[in-house]
Write an enzyme that holds these catalytic residues in place. Structure first.
Site, short mmCIF file in Angstrom:
data_model
loop_
_atom_site.label_atom_id
_atom_site.label_comp_id
_atom_site.label_asym_id
_atom_site.label_seq_id
_atom_site.Cartn_x
_atom_site.Cartn_y
_atom_site.Cartn_z
N TRP A 165 51.69 32.32 -32.89
CA TRP A 165 50.84 32.08 -34.07
C TRP A 165 49.82 33.21 -34.22
O TRP A 165 49.51 33.64 -35.33
CB TRP A 165 50.09 30.74 -33.95
CG TRP A 165 50.92 29.52 -34.20
CD1 TRP A 165 52.26 29.38 -34.01
CD2 TRP A 165 50.45 28.25 -34.68
NE1 TRP A 165 52.65 28.11 -34.34
CE2 TRP A 165 51.56 27.39 -34.75
CE3 TRP A 165 49.19 27.76 -35.06
CZ2 TRP A 165 51.46 26.06 -35.19
CZ3 TRP A 165 49.08 26.44 -35.49
CH2 TRP A 165 50.20 25.60 -35.55
N GLY A 216 51.39 33.01 -27.85
CA GLY A 216 50.79 33.92 -28.82
C GLY A 216 51.55 34.15 -30.12
O GLY A 216 51.19 35.03 -30.89
N ASP A 268 43.13 29.21 -25.14
CA ASP A 268 44.16 28.37 -24.51
C ASP A 268 43.77 28.12 -23.06
O ASP A 268 43.06 28.90 -22.44
CB ASP A 268 45.54 29.06 -24.55
CG ASP A 268 46.67 28.05 -24.37
OD1 ASP A 268 47.30 27.71 -25.38
OD2 ASP A 268 46.90 27.58 -23.24
N ASP A 300 47.70 24.19 -32.38
CA ASP A 300 49.07 23.82 -31.97
C ASP A 300 48.97 23.23 -30.55
O ASP A 300 49.94 23.19 -29.82
CB ASP A 300 49.94 25.08 -31.97
CG ASP A 300 51.44 24.78 -31.95
OD1 ASP A 300 51.83 23.64 -32.25
OD2 ASP A 300 52.22 25.69 -31.63
N LYS A 360 48.92 20.32 -35.23
CA LYS A 360 50.14 19.61 -34.87
C LYS A 360 49.79 18.19 -34.46
O LYS A 360 48.85 17.96 -33.71
CB LYS A 360 50.79 20.32 -33.69
CG LYS A 360 51.99 19.56 -33.14
CD LYS A 360 52.88 20.41 -32.32
CE LYS A 360 52.26 20.82 -31.00
NZ LYS A 360 53.12 21.78 -30.31
N ASP A 418 39.61 25.38 -21.46
CA ASP A 418 40.08 24.02 -21.74
C ASP A 418 39.24 23.49 -22.89
O ASP A 418 38.04 23.27 -22.73
CB ASP A 418 39.91 23.15 -20.49
CG ASP A 418 40.36 21.72 -20.73
OD1 ASP A 418 40.63 21.36 -21.90
OD2 ASP A 418 40.45 20.97 -19.75
C1 LIG Z 1 53.05 24.60 -28.18
S1 LIG Z 1 51.98 25.58 -27.25
C2 LIG Z 1 51.27 26.64 -28.45
C3 LIG Z 1 52.19 27.70 -28.96
C4 LIG Z 1 51.47 28.72 -29.81
N1 LIG Z 1 51.11 28.17 -31.10
C5 LIG Z 1 52.32 29.94 -30.02
O1 LIG Z 1 52.71 30.21 -31.16
O2 LIG Z 1 52.59 30.64 -29.07
C6 LIG Z 1 50.68 24.47 -26.89
C7 LIG Z 1 49.53 25.10 -26.13
O3 LIG Z 1 48.44 24.18 -26.08
C8 LIG Z 1 47.70 24.51 -24.93
N2 LIG Z 1 46.75 23.44 -24.61
C9 LIG Z 1 47.02 22.17 -24.27
N3 LIG Z 1 45.90 21.51 -23.96
C10 LIG Z 1 44.88 22.38 -24.15
C11 LIG Z 1 43.47 22.29 -23.98
N4 LIG Z 1 42.88 21.17 -23.55
N5 LIG Z 1 42.72 23.39 -24.24
C12 LIG Z 1 43.30 24.54 -24.65
N6 LIG Z 1 44.64 24.69 -24.81
C13 LIG Z 1 45.42 23.63 -24.57
C14 LIG Z 1 48.79 24.68 -23.88
O4 LIG Z 1 48.29 25.42 -22.78
C15 LIG Z 1 49.88 25.42 -24.67
O5 LIG Z 1 49.81 26.80 -24.46
#
Ligand SMILES: C[S@@+](CC[C@H](N)C(=O)[O-])C[C@H]1O[C@@H](n2cnc3c(N)ncnc32)[C@H](O)[C@@H]1O
Length: 242
Positions: A86, A84, A112, A152, A192, A128
C-alpha cells in the site's frame, strides 16, 4: 514441492497452466492448499512482475481507482503497512518523491508492528498501534493533519472466526478514532473489516463523522475471504468531544 504446469488431459489440445503442489511430509494440508493458491493467483504473479511487495497493493489501487483519494500532494497515514504494498502505491499516487514536477508533492507515513524494508518516499516506524499513547506518537511523526488515514491492520489469524473478527474491529476502531483527530475536512478513511456482526457499530460511528460511508469488496480481495473495506469520504471535521 511445486510441480511444473501439466498438460490438460481433456484431449482439446489446450494446456492447463495450473501449478499443482504435492503434499510434502510435515506440511499440513492447509499449507499445501495455501501454497497452491498462492502459486496460481494472478495478483501474486502481477505483483511480482510489477514490483509490488504483495498482492494487497491491488486492493488499494482498485479502491483508489474508484474513490480517488490518493491524489498528488495528499498527506497519507498507512496503519499496518508491512510489507509495504500500500505504501508503494501511495508514494506513487501522492507524488511524494516529487517526480511529477507539475504536481503537488505529498507525504506518506507508515506504521506497523513489524519492521518494514525502507521505501523511498515513505516515512516508516515500527509500532504497536494498540499500545498506550500510540496515537500520540503517530501524531508527532505526522506533525500536522492528514488527508487520508488507511488501515489494513490485521492480527494473525487465531483460527476462531469470532475472535479474529473482534480483534480486527478493535484495530479498526482505534484507526477510526485516530482519523477523527488528524483528518482535514473532506478527508478519507479506509479500513479493512471482516464480516461478522460488530462492523455495524463502526458504520454507525463513521456515518456520524463522514458524508458517505461505503462497504466495498475490491476484485483483488479473495472471494473466499470475509474481508471487505469500509471507505468513508468527506470527513465533516473534528468536533468538540474529540
Ligand atoms: C495484511 S497486512 C498489511 C499489508 C499491507 N497493506 C501491504 O500492502 O503490504 C496486516 C498488517 O497489520 C499489522 N498489524 C497488526 N496488528 C497491528 C498493530 N496492533 N499495530 C500495528 N500494526 C499491526 C501486521 O503486522 C501486518 O503487517
Amino acid at each position: 514441492m511445486a510441480k511444473k504446469p501439466t498438460k490438460n488431459t481433456s484431449g482439446r489440445g489446450q494446456r492447463d497452466l495450473t501449478v499443482k503442489v504435492k503434499t510434502a511430509r510435515g506440511r499440513k494440508l492447509s499449507s499445501t492448499n495455501w501454497l497452491q493458491r498462492q502459486l496460481n493467483d494472478p495478483y501474486v504473479k502481477r505483483a511480482k512482475a510489477e514490483g509490488y511487495r504483495g498482492r494487497a497493493a491491488y486492493k488499494i489501487l482498485e479502491l483508489d481507482d474508484k474513490y480517488r483519494f490518493l491524489v498528488p500532494g495528499a498527506r497519507i497515514v498507512d496503519l499496518g503497512c508491512a510489507p509495504g504494498g500500500w505504501l508503494q502505491v501511495a508514494v506513487k499516487r501522492a507524488n511524494t518523491l516529487g517526480e511529477r514536477k507539475s504536481k503537488a508533492q505529498g507525504y506518506v507515513l507508515g506504521v506497523d508492528l513489524q519492521e518494514v524494508e525502507p521505501i523511498a518516499g515513505a516515512e516508516i516506524h515500527q509500532l504497536d498501534f494498540l499500545e498506550d499513547d500510540a496515537d500520540i506518537k503517530v501524531r508527532e511523526w505526522l506533525g500536522g493533519t492528514a488527508d487520508v488515514v488507511m488501515s489494513d491492520m490485521a492480527a494473525s489469524a487465531s483460527g476462531h472466526k469470532q475472535t479474529d473478527h473482534m480483534r480486527i474491529m478493535a484495530l479498526c476502531e482505534a484507526a477510526a478514532h485516530f482519523s477523527f483527530d488528524v483528518l482535514t475536512e473532506g478527508g478519507t478513511f479506509v479500513a479493512k473489516v471482516l464480516a461478522g456482526g460488530a462492523e455495524g457499530d463502526l458504520q454507525k460511528l463513521l456515518k456520524q463523522r463522514f458524508k458517505k460511508v461505503a462497504n466495498v469488496k475490491p476484485p483483488a480481495s479473495r472471494s473466499d475471504s470475509s474481508e471487505k473495506f469500509v471507505v468513508a469520504t468527506g470527513f465533516k471535521g473534528s468536533d468538540e468531544s474529540d
